[in-house]
Design an enzyme around this catalytic site. Sequence first.
Site, PDB file in Angstrom:
ATOM      1  N   LYS A   1      16.471 -25.712   3.010  1.00 24.08           N
ATOM      2  CA  LYS A   1      17.916 -25.780   3.401  1.00 24.08           C
ATOM      3  C   LYS A   1      18.511 -27.053   2.784  1.00 24.08           C
ATOM      4  CE  LYS A   1      17.146 -23.420   7.918  1.00 24.08           C
ATOM      5  NZ  LYS A   1      17.893 -22.318   7.612  1.00 24.08           N
TER       6      LYS A   1
ATOM      7  N   ARG B   1       0.627  -1.255  -0.092  1.00 23.56           N
ATOM      8  CA  ARG B   1       0.009  -0.107   0.216  1.00 23.56           C
ATOM      9  C   ARG B   1       0.855   1.483  -0.109  1.00 23.56           C
ATOM     10  NH1 ARG B   1      -3.008  -1.251   5.512  1.00 23.56           N
ATOM     11  NH2 ARG B   1      -0.694  -1.846   5.740  1.00 23.56           N
TER      12      ARG B   1
ATOM     13  N   HIS C   1       8.336 -26.368  11.740  1.00 24.33           N
ATOM     14  CA  HIS C   1       9.578 -26.848  11.387  1.00 24.33           C
ATOM     15  C   HIS C   1      10.158 -27.917  12.447  1.00 24.33           C
ATOM     16  CE1 HIS C   1       9.418 -22.781   9.910  1.00 24.33           C
ATOM     17  NE2 HIS C   1       9.764 -21.898  10.935  1.00 24.33           N
TER      18      HIS C   1
ATOM     19  N   GLU D   1      16.831 -20.830  19.769  1.00 26.31           N
ATOM     20  CA  GLU D   1      16.799 -19.352  19.418  1.00 26.31           C
ATOM     21  C   GLU D   1      17.895 -18.605  20.503  1.00 26.31           C
ATOM     22  OE1 GLU D   1      13.456 -18.021  16.627  1.00 26.31           O
ATOM     23  OE2 GLU D   1      12.737 -18.904  18.239  1.00 26.31           O
TER      24      GLU D   1
ATOM     25  N   HIS E   1      10.285 -22.938   5.436  1.00 30.98           N
ATOM     26  CA  HIS E   1      11.720 -22.700   4.662  1.00 30.98           C
ATOM     27  C   HIS E   1      12.713 -23.761   5.248  1.00 30.98           C
ATOM     28  CE1 HIS E   1      12.330 -20.217   8.713  1.00 30.98           C
ATOM     29  NE2 HIS E   1      13.355 -20.489   8.202  1.00 30.98           N
TER      30      HIS E   1
HETATM   31  P1  NAP Z   1       5.309  -7.278   7.538  1.00 31.83           P
HETATM   32  O1  NAP Z   1       6.622  -6.783   7.644  1.00 31.83           O
HETATM   33  O2  NAP Z   1       4.448  -6.614   8.578  1.00 31.83           O
HETATM   34  O3  NAP Z   1       4.976  -7.160   6.226  1.00 31.83           O
HETATM   35  C1  NAP Z   1       3.651  -6.781   5.611  1.00 31.83           C
HETATM   36  C2  NAP Z   1       3.287  -6.402   4.247  1.00 31.83           C
HETATM   37  O4  NAP Z   1       2.364  -6.539   3.842  1.00 31.83           O
HETATM   38  C3  NAP Z   1       3.995  -5.137   4.162  1.00 31.83           C
HETATM   39  O5  NAP Z   1       4.760  -4.992   2.784  1.00 31.83           O
HETATM   40  C4  NAP Z   1       2.585  -4.326   3.728  1.00 31.83           C
HETATM   41  O6  NAP Z   1       2.889  -3.356   3.148  1.00 31.83           O
HETATM   42  C5  NAP Z   1       1.752  -5.359   3.280  1.00 31.83           C
HETATM   43  N1  NAP Z   1       0.354  -5.174   3.585  1.00 31.83           N
HETATM   44  C6  NAP Z   1      -0.311  -4.970   4.723  1.00 31.83           C
HETATM   45  N2  NAP Z   1      -1.488  -4.843   4.508  1.00 31.83           N
HETATM   46  C7  NAP Z   1      -1.832  -4.283   3.062  1.00 31.83           C
HETATM   47  C8  NAP Z   1      -2.781  -4.173   2.485  1.00 31.83           C
HETATM   48  N3  NAP Z   1      -4.084  -4.018   2.872  1.00 31.83           N
HETATM   49  N4  NAP Z   1      -2.562  -4.048   0.705  1.00 31.83           N
HETATM   50  C9  NAP Z   1      -1.212  -4.346   0.630  1.00 31.83           C
HETATM   51  N5  NAP Z   1      -0.346  -4.657   1.145  1.00 31.83           N
HETATM   52  C10 NAP Z   1      -0.468  -4.629   2.418  1.00 31.83           C
HETATM   53  O7  NAP Z   1       5.391  -8.838   7.573  1.00 31.83           O
HETATM   54  P2  NAP Z   1       6.466  -9.865   7.219  1.00 31.83           P
HETATM   55  O8  NAP Z   1       7.272 -10.101   8.317  1.00 31.83           O
HETATM   56  O9  NAP Z   1       7.180  -9.569   6.036  1.00 31.83           O
HETATM   57  O10 NAP Z   1       5.708 -11.149   7.329  1.00 31.83           O
HETATM   58  C11 NAP Z   1       4.889 -11.635   5.815  1.00 31.83           C
HETATM   59  C12 NAP Z   1       4.282 -13.087   6.244  1.00 31.83           C
HETATM   60  O11 NAP Z   1       5.453 -13.796   6.123  1.00 31.83           O
HETATM   61  C13 NAP Z   1       3.566 -13.190   7.366  1.00 31.83           C
HETATM   62  O12 NAP Z   1       2.584 -14.018   7.101  1.00 31.83           O
HETATM   63  C14 NAP Z   1       4.623 -13.908   8.353  1.00 31.83           C
HETATM   64  O13 NAP Z   1       3.686 -14.537   9.397  1.00 31.83           O
HETATM   65  C15 NAP Z   1       5.165 -14.829   7.485  1.00 31.83           C
HETATM   66  N6  NAP Z   1       6.360 -14.749   8.277  1.00 31.83           N
HETATM   67  C16 NAP Z   1       7.549 -13.966   8.129  1.00 31.83           C
HETATM   68  C17 NAP Z   1       8.759 -14.171   8.567  1.00 31.83           C
HETATM   69  C18 NAP Z   1       9.923 -13.275   8.695  1.00 31.83           C
HETATM   70  O14 NAP Z   1      11.024 -13.461   9.022  1.00 31.83           O
HETATM   71  N7  NAP Z   1       9.397 -11.849   8.667  1.00 31.83           N
HETATM   72  C19 NAP Z   1       9.164 -15.653   8.810  1.00 31.83           C
HETATM   73  C20 NAP Z   1       8.252 -16.488   8.635  1.00 31.83           C
HETATM   74  C21 NAP Z   1       6.745 -16.142   8.159  1.00 31.83           C
HETATM   75  P3  NAP Z   1       2.338  -1.773   3.335  1.00 31.83           P
HETATM   76  O15 NAP Z   1       2.337  -1.461   4.746  1.00 31.83           O
HETATM   77  O16 NAP Z   1       3.235  -0.930   2.549  1.00 31.83           O
HETATM   78  O17 NAP Z   1       1.198  -1.945   2.633  1.00 31.83           O
END
Ligand code: NAP
Length: 491
Positions: free
Chosen positions: A184, A51, A242, A218, A180
């Site tokens: 690995k 967004r 995992h 961790e 993920h």
């Molecule tokens: P995040 O940093 O909160 O990112 C969320 C993304 O979604 C942002 O790019 C946000 O961008 C976008 N977004 C939110 N609402 C939106 C909307 N209405 N329209 C369009 N875009 C929208 O989350 P993340 O950590 O990257 O995690 C993403 C997913 O991966 C989640 O399901 C999480 O559980 C999973 N995950 C993450 C990790 C990790 O290491 N981060 C590891 C395992 C799993 P804007 O705010 O610019 O819209």
Amino acid sequence: MNPTDAQLPPFDLVLFGGTGDLALRKLLPALYFRHHEGQLPDQGRIICVARSELSSQEFIAMMEEAARRHINEEEFHQSTWETFCQRVEYLKVDITVQDDYQKLSDVLSAHPDRVRVFYLSTAPGLFRRICHGVHEAGLVSPLSRVALEKPLGRDLESALQINDELAEVFTEKQIYRIDHYLGKETVQNLMALRFGNSLFEPLWRREHIRDVQITIAESLGVEGRAGYYDQTGALRDMVQNHLLQLLVILAMEPPISIDSDCIRDEKIKVLRALKPITGKDVTKYTVRGQYKAGVLNGEPVVAYRDADGVPPGSNTETYVAIKAEIDSWRWKGVPFFLRTGKSMPEKRTEIIINFRSVPHSIFEMPDSTNRLIIRLQPEEMIKLQIFAKGRGDAMRLLPVNLDLDFDQAFKKRQMIAYERLLSDMIRGHQALFNHRDEVAAAWKWIDPIIAGWEDYSVASQMYSAGTWGPAAASALIARDECGWAEEHPDV
Ligand code: NAP
């Protein structure tokens, strides 16, 4: 699983959540590496969606800033980076607004014949909306795929609901559920070790293996994720996915081929053979822990309960240890000790297979357990611990390691997990992704543990941050006359 390094087919990868942590820290650097290796075809585009009000140039600047933090300096090649950026564009789309999907349609419709991957790197609450959004916009072609991150629900019921919602738009063959850990290299090497060598298979059973331990430790605490974590806990966050995936790869029967369906069929059988832990047995076979204040690497760590965003008196577990058993001919009676925790002395993911001792020892030796040690983090390596006579007059046996040093043997950069997973989803190989039945079978085993904890008011046992977990976890493993790895300094 891919047997070649062949170039990928033409693709459009739509990265929902392109400005998010996962995309910037893992996914885009992984794609850069694949580009650098020459695996991405000229007709391969990466369309990042979020967004935030950004032009493509501004997004690319953001992506570069993150890439420079997450890619080693010697692996960041400016000229390759610039050609990589030509593949990337940014679209400001609000996932919840149907009209916004038209922008995506304008970009994708030029190439209806390309593989189209919708990567859902957003909060799971948006998955259904995105699936319907792309469907209603007419963007789902036979060559489309959808990839999604954990968490896949918080129990069997919610996981089934997510899977049903996905199935409203995509067939099972189009759905790529990511764990993920399966990307690995060491996990794939575990399969190579088991099924590409005749050496281990005769030993890989109850007659020769005394116990198996899988640890995901961790060193970080809850750091800024308290809102999510306190509702989730270590059992749902780490064990359901995992830890069980590692157990399954270790314990599965040899598949009849490397084909995705054959591998997934064998994995599901292991999950279904897990002996249920129900009712009061949770107090016998599981340990729930939570870190209290302590010291880690010389720095003080505040207790989980005192971390920002954690409700006072929270009982959420930051540590779990489980004695799991598999009811099958191969594994009957072999304990699989699983554990995971936060604020542990170090970040370490490791599988240890303890073989049975020699039946009658003629040598002077304190212990005669051969160990196969498979480490996934911090470094990826496999070593086999055997015993040999130490130098000197005495006939005294000492442990020595046969190290499989992949860096030395292959002299090739080790791929990060997401490189493999992204390549496989583009080429349409599902072996390293979870089938919906696997997800369901894993929750079917986890749900009764959660219910047992609730029914018997199982409190999290305290352990000091910077230690290996509560004393009850040592007692759990000691009942089988085993000990965790740190109790064996040679490991
Ligand atoms: P995040 O940093 O909160 O990112 C969320 C993304 O979604 C942002 O790019 C946000 O961008 C976008 N977004 C939110 N609402 C939106 C909307 N209405 N329209 C369009 N875009 C929208 O989350 P993340 O950590 O990257 O995690 C993403 C997913 O991966 C989640 O399901 C999480 O559980 C999973 N995950 C993450 C990790 C990790 O290491 N981060 C590891 C395992 C799993 P804007 O705010 O610019 O819209």
